[in-house]
Design a protein around this motif. Structure first.
Motif, PDB file in Angstrom:
ATOM      1  N   GLU A  57     -39.432   8.250  -0.138  1.00 17.91           N
ATOM      2  CA  GLU A  57     -38.897   7.045  -0.768  1.00 17.91           C
ATOM      3  C   GLU A  57     -38.182   6.159   0.247  1.00 17.91           C
ATOM      4  O   GLU A  57     -37.583   6.652   1.209  1.00 17.91           O
ATOM      5  N   PHE A  58     -38.246   4.845   0.018  1.00 11.46           N
ATOM      6  CA  PHE A  58     -37.426   3.901   0.771  1.00 11.46           C
ATOM      7  C   PHE A  58     -36.787   2.926  -0.212  1.00 11.46           C
ATOM      8  O   PHE A  58     -37.349   2.625  -1.266  1.00 11.46           O
ATOM      9  N   THR A  59     -35.609   2.452   0.122  1.00 14.69           N
ATOM     10  CA  THR A  59     -34.794   1.724  -0.848  1.00 14.69           C
ATOM     11  C   THR A  59     -34.694   0.227  -0.598  1.00 14.69           C
ATOM     12  O   THR A  59     -34.012  -0.469  -1.344  1.00 14.69           O
ATOM     13  N   GLY A  60     -35.341  -0.270   0.444  1.00 11.89           N
ATOM     14  CA  GLY A  60     -35.254  -1.703   0.722  1.00 11.89           C
ATOM     15  C   GLY A  60     -35.942  -2.057   2.019  1.00 11.89           C
ATOM     16  O   GLY A  60     -36.735  -1.293   2.571  1.00 11.89           O
ATOM     17  N   ILE A  61     -35.618  -3.252   2.519  1.00 11.38           N
ATOM     18  CA  ILE A  61     -36.223  -3.803   3.729  1.00 11.38           C
ATOM     19  C   ILE A  61     -35.111  -4.244   4.683  1.00 11.38           C
ATOM     20  O   ILE A  61     -34.135  -4.867   4.255  1.00 11.38           O
ATOM     21  N   ARG A  62     -35.260  -3.917   5.966  1.00 14.10           N
ATOM     22  CA  ARG A  62     -34.321  -4.386   6.982  1.00 14.10           C
ATOM     23  C   ARG A  62     -35.086  -5.181   8.043  1.00 14.10           C
ATOM     24  O   ARG A  62     -36.083  -4.714   8.564  1.00 14.10           O
ATOM     25  N   TYR A  63     -34.647  -6.410   8.304  1.00 16.59           N
ATOM     26  CA  TYR A  63     -35.184  -7.230   9.393  1.00 16.59           C
ATOM     27  C   TYR A  63     -34.297  -7.047  10.621  1.00 16.59           C
ATOM     28  O   TYR A  63     -33.068  -7.123  10.516  1.00 16.59           O
ATOM     29  N   LEU A  64     -34.932  -6.832  11.775  1.00 19.57           N
ATOM     30  CA  LEU A  64     -34.184  -6.623  13.010  1.00 19.57           C
ATOM     31  C   LEU A  64     -34.755  -7.471  14.140  1.00 19.57           C
ATOM     32  O   LEU A  64     -35.969  -7.575  14.299  1.00 19.57           O
ATOM     33  N   ALA A  65     -33.860  -8.080  14.894  1.00 19.98           N
ATOM     34  CA  ALA A  65     -34.185  -8.787  16.129  1.00 19.98           C
ATOM     35  C   ALA A  65     -33.024  -8.530  17.074  1.00 19.98           C
ATOM     36  O   ALA A  65     -31.955  -8.066  16.642  1.00 19.98           O
ATOM     37  N   PRO A  66     -33.180  -8.758  18.376  1.00 20.50           N
ATOM     38  CA  PRO A  66     -32.079  -8.490  19.304  1.00 20.50           C
ATOM     39  C   PRO A  66     -30.765  -9.134  18.848  1.00 20.50           C
ATOM     40  O   PRO A  66     -30.664 -10.350  18.704  1.00 20.50           O
ATOM     41  N   GLY A  67     -29.766  -8.297  18.557  1.00 15.19           N
ATOM     42  CA  GLY A  67     -28.462  -8.780  18.129  1.00 15.19           C
ATOM     43  C   GLY A  67     -28.392  -9.224  16.684  1.00 15.19           C
ATOM     44  O   GLY A  67     -27.346  -9.726  16.243  1.00 15.19           O
ATOM     45  N   ARG A  68     -29.452  -9.030  15.934  1.00 13.34           N
ATOM     46  CA  ARG A  68     -29.498  -9.483  14.536  1.00 13.34           C
ATOM     47  C   ARG A  68     -29.946  -8.353  13.624  1.00 13.34           C
ATOM     48  O   ARG A  68     -30.759  -7.511  14.002  1.00 13.34           O
ATOM     49  N   ASP A  69     -29.414  -8.350  12.384  1.00 13.04           N
ATOM     50  CA  ASP A  69     -29.731  -7.288  11.434  1.00 13.04           C
ATOM     51  C   ASP A  69     -29.498  -7.811  10.023  1.00 13.04           C
ATOM     52  O   ASP A  69     -28.392  -8.254   9.695  1.00 13.04           O
ATOM     53  N   ALA A  70     -30.537  -7.789   9.191  1.00 13.38           N
ATOM     54  CA  ALA A  70     -30.418  -8.236   7.795  1.00 13.38           C
ATOM     55  C   ALA A  70     -31.017  -7.170   6.889  1.00 13.38           C
ATOM     56  O   ALA A  70     -32.151  -6.728   7.106  1.00 13.38           O
ATOM     57  N   LEU A  71     -30.258  -6.742   5.883  1.00  8.10           N
ATOM     58  CA  LEU A  71     -30.686  -5.669   4.989  1.00  8.10           C
ATOM     59  C   LEU A  71     -30.666  -6.146   3.543  1.00  8.10           C
ATOM     60  O   LEU A  71     -29.720  -6.801   3.109  1.00  8.10           O
ATOM     61  N   ALA A  72     -31.724  -5.784   2.798  1.00 10.04           N
ATOM     62  CA  ALA A  72     -31.784  -6.073   1.363  1.00 10.04           C
ATOM     63  C   ALA A  72     -32.317  -4.842   0.641  1.00 10.04           C
ATOM     64  O   ALA A  72     -33.330  -4.264   1.050  1.00 10.04           O
ATOM     65  N   ARG A  73     -31.628  -4.447  -0.411  1.00 13.96           N
ATOM     66  CA  ARG A  73     -32.033  -3.289  -1.207  1.00 13.96           C
ATOM     67  C   ARG A  73     -32.802  -3.737  -2.443  1.00 13.96           C
ATOM     68  O   ARG A  73     -32.533  -4.795  -3.009  1.00 13.96           O
ATOM     69  N   PHE A  74     -33.737  -2.883  -2.879  1.00 20.96           N
ATOM     70  CA  PHE A  74     -34.457  -3.149  -4.120  1.00 20.96           C
ATOM     71  C   PHE A  74     -33.531  -2.923  -5.315  1.00 20.96           C
ATOM     72  O   PHE A  74     -32.737  -1.979  -5.322  1.00 20.96           O
ATOM     73  N   ARG A  75     -33.664  -3.759  -6.312  1.00 24.43           N
ATOM     74  CA  ARG A  75     -32.898  -3.557  -7.549  1.00 24.43           C
ATOM     75  C   ARG A  75     -33.686  -2.767  -8.585  1.00 24.43           C
ATOM     76  O   ARG A  75     -33.119  -2.271  -9.561  1.00 24.43           O
ATOM     77  N   GLN A  76     -35.010  -2.663  -8.401  1.00 29.93           N
ATOM     78  CA  GLN A  76     -35.863  -2.053  -9.424  1.00 29.93           C
ATOM     79  C   GLN A  76     -36.158  -0.586  -9.152  1.00 29.93           C
ATOM     80  O   GLN A  76     -37.030   0.008  -9.774  1.00 29.93           O
ATOM     81  N   GLY A  77     -35.450   0.020  -8.210  1.00 33.50           N
ATOM     82  CA  GLY A  77     -35.733   1.385  -7.849  1.00 33.50           C
ATOM     83  C   GLY A  77     -36.481   1.435  -6.527  1.00 33.50           C
ATOM     84  O   GLY A  77     -36.930   0.416  -6.011  1.00 33.50           O
ATOM     85  N   PRO A  78     -36.632   2.620  -5.957  1.00 43.37           N
ATOM     86  CA  PRO A  78     -37.193   2.731  -4.615  1.00 43.37           C
ATOM     87  C   PRO A  78     -38.698   2.540  -4.557  1.00 43.37           C
ATOM     88  O   PRO A  78     -39.420   2.732  -5.538  1.00 43.37           O
ATOM     89  N   GLY A  79     -39.157   2.148  -3.369  1.00 43.77           N
ATOM     90  CA  GLY A  79     -40.571   2.169  -3.061  1.00 43.77           C
ATOM     91  C   GLY A  79     -40.932   3.537  -2.508  1.00 43.77           C
ATOM     92  O   GLY A  79     -40.103   4.455  -2.471  1.00 43.77           O
ATOM     93  N   LEU A  80     -42.181   3.671  -2.053  1.00 42.06           N
ATOM     94  CA  LEU A  80     -42.635   4.970  -1.560  1.00 42.06           C
ATOM     95  C   LEU A  80     -43.502   4.777  -0.325  1.00 42.06           C
ATOM     96  O   LEU A  80     -44.503   4.047  -0.367  1.00 42.06           O
ATOM     97  N   GLY A  81     -43.098   5.421   0.764  1.00 39.55           N
ATOM     98  CA  GLY A  81     -43.936   5.457   1.954  1.00 39.55           C
ATOM     99  C   GLY A  81     -44.904   6.612   1.833  1.00 39.55           C
ATOM    100  O   GLY A  81     -44.489   7.760   1.624  1.00 39.55           O
ATOM    101  N   VAL A  82     -46.198   6.353   1.943  1.00 38.84           N
ATOM    102  CA  VAL A  82     -47.203   7.400   1.749  1.00 38.84           C
ATOM    103  C   VAL A  82     -48.383   7.143   2.678  1.00 38.84           C
ATOM    104  O   VAL A  82     -48.848   6.002   2.806  1.00 38.84           O
ATOM    105  N   ARG A  83     -48.851   8.185   3.338  1.00 38.17           N
ATOM    106  CA  ARG A  83     -49.999   8.060   4.206  1.00 38.17           C
ATOM    107  C   ARG A  83     -51.180   7.500   3.429  1.00 38.17           C
ATOM    108  O   ARG A  83     -51.423   7.872   2.280  1.00 38.17           O
ATOM    109  N   ARG A  84     -51.941   6.601   4.048  1.00 34.09           N
ATOM    110  CA  ARG A  84     -53.085   6.009   3.349  1.00 34.09           C
ATOM    111  C   ARG A  84     -54.100   7.083   2.955  1.00 34.09           C
ATOM    112  O   ARG A  84     -54.703   7.006   1.881  1.00 34.09           O
ATOM    113  N   THR A  85     -54.295   8.083   3.799  1.00 34.94           N
ATOM    114  CA  THR A  85     -55.224   9.150   3.445  1.00 34.94           C
ATOM    115  C   THR A  85     -54.709   9.968   2.250  1.00 34.94           C
ATOM    116  O   THR A  85     -55.488  10.405   1.408  1.00 34.94           O
TER     117      THR A  85
END
Length: 342
Positions: free
Chosen positions: A65-93
């Motif tokens: 499971e993952f709970t949101g998205i984080r954008y990263l660049a040198p010296g920068r960091d932005a985080l947003a969480r899902f409100r509808q529950g977590p997503g799921l990281g799963v191998r395509r196979t």
């Protein structure tokens, strides 16, 4: 063999559409010449909407499971969480195997064949020895059926082609979100897919840059992966931008990447494809296939607008440099956009 619905393409959207068809009372067959599971280069993150759609179809795929998205660049960091529950990281196979098992369980017929060109009639379709009432082209980004049906439309020459490269690394995920690292030319998506595995997908211009060289553009990520053993071969996909003149041609309908694709920037491909597969089946069952074009435009509108806008910025250096800083300075806006994507 005679069926109601013949689906060409045994990827996730093709199999999900086939399962939708059986659930709606149709007899369904899928043509796929590749063996299961089917792999492809992708970010492998199921947004909450995609996860819910698969659960509704009775598809269970193990992942992380993952709970949101984080954008990263040198010296920068932005985080947003899902409100509808977590997503799921799963191998395509893994996802492919789970969908394949569910399709077999509900009675989807399977054919190992090369599709070729269909013969369209007013009352049906003939293809690869199968007679069907309706044909579904779910044969991917570079859909041969889209071309055979005369529905392919060349991308605008003003849009520079982009490609994706993906590889897995044997390491414990260091975050409970999908990280999107931004460099001056490319983006790297890090998705936790198991307790000891992360997938790294890099999107950027098709200039022949190898995966390892592209990864070098992200010092912070490269440091994180230092010493991690590669756990898969590099796979590629592209050019990503694909267009269709329309989604319906007589008794043939397009779904998934075959129906048109903007970019993988926002990670909505599976969510949108699953929604469109459900709409396609609904229109066929109701005897109003012509309504599918409007349903597709409605279901993909947010994806086309948001992804198109972000892609516009990403391909212009002056705007590209503002993306992560803007997300960091305006967290409420970033959170709202991520929530909409989720």
């Amino acid at each position: 063999m005679d069926v109601d619905l013949l689906v060409v393409g045994g990827g996730p959207i093709g199999l999900a559409t086939a399962i939708e068809g059986v659930r709606a009372g149709l007899t369904v067959a899928v043509i796929e010449r590749r063996g299961t599971p089917v792999d492809k280069a992708c970010g492998e993150g199921l947004m909450p909407a995609a996860r819910s759609a698969l659960e509704r179809l009775g598809v269970e795929a193990p992942g992380r499971e993952f709970t949101g998205i984080r954008y990263l660049a040198p010296g920068r960091d932005a985080l947003a969480r899902f409100r509808q529950g977590p997503g799921l990281g799963v191998r395509r196979t893994t996802l492919s195997a789970a969908l394949s098992a569910r399709a077999d369980a509900v009675g989807v017929k399977r054919l190992d064949a090369v599709a070729g060109a269909p013969a369209l009639r007013p009352d049906g379709v003939e293809l690869a020895g199968v007679t069907a009432s309706w044909l579904v082209a779910a044969d991917g980004l570079h859909s041969p059926l889209r071309r055979a049906l005369g529905l392919h439309r060349e991308p605008s020459p003003q849009v520079r082609p982009r490609y994706g490269l993906r590889r897995h690394f044997r390491t414990a995920p260091w975050s409970d979100v999908v990280e999107v690292h931004w460099s001056g030319r490319a983006e790297a998506y890090v998705t936790p897919v198991a307790d000891d595995l992360v997938g790294v997908a890099v999107l950027g211009p098709g200039d022949g840059t190898r995966f390892d060289d592209r990864l070098a553009e992200f010092p912070q990520l490269r440091e994180r992966l230092a010493g991690a053993e590669p756990a898969s071969a590099v796979r590629g996909a592209g050019p990503l931008r694909q267009r269709a003149t329309r989604r319906v041609a007589g008794r043939a309908l397009l779904v998934g990447d075959a129906a048109g694709y903007v970019d993988a920037l926002t990670g909505e491909g599976l969510s949108v494809g699953l929604a469109c597969g459900r709409e396609l089946v609904r229109c066929v069952v109701e005897g109003r296939p012509q309504d599918y074009e409007r349903a597709w435009l409605r279901a993909t509108r947010r994806y086309r607008l948001l992804t198109g806008a972000l892609l516009y910025a990403a391909q212009r250096p002056a705007l590209r440099r503002t993306v992560v800083p803007a997300a960091e300075r305006l967290p409420w806006l970033f959170e709202r956009i991520v929530d909409q994507l989720g």
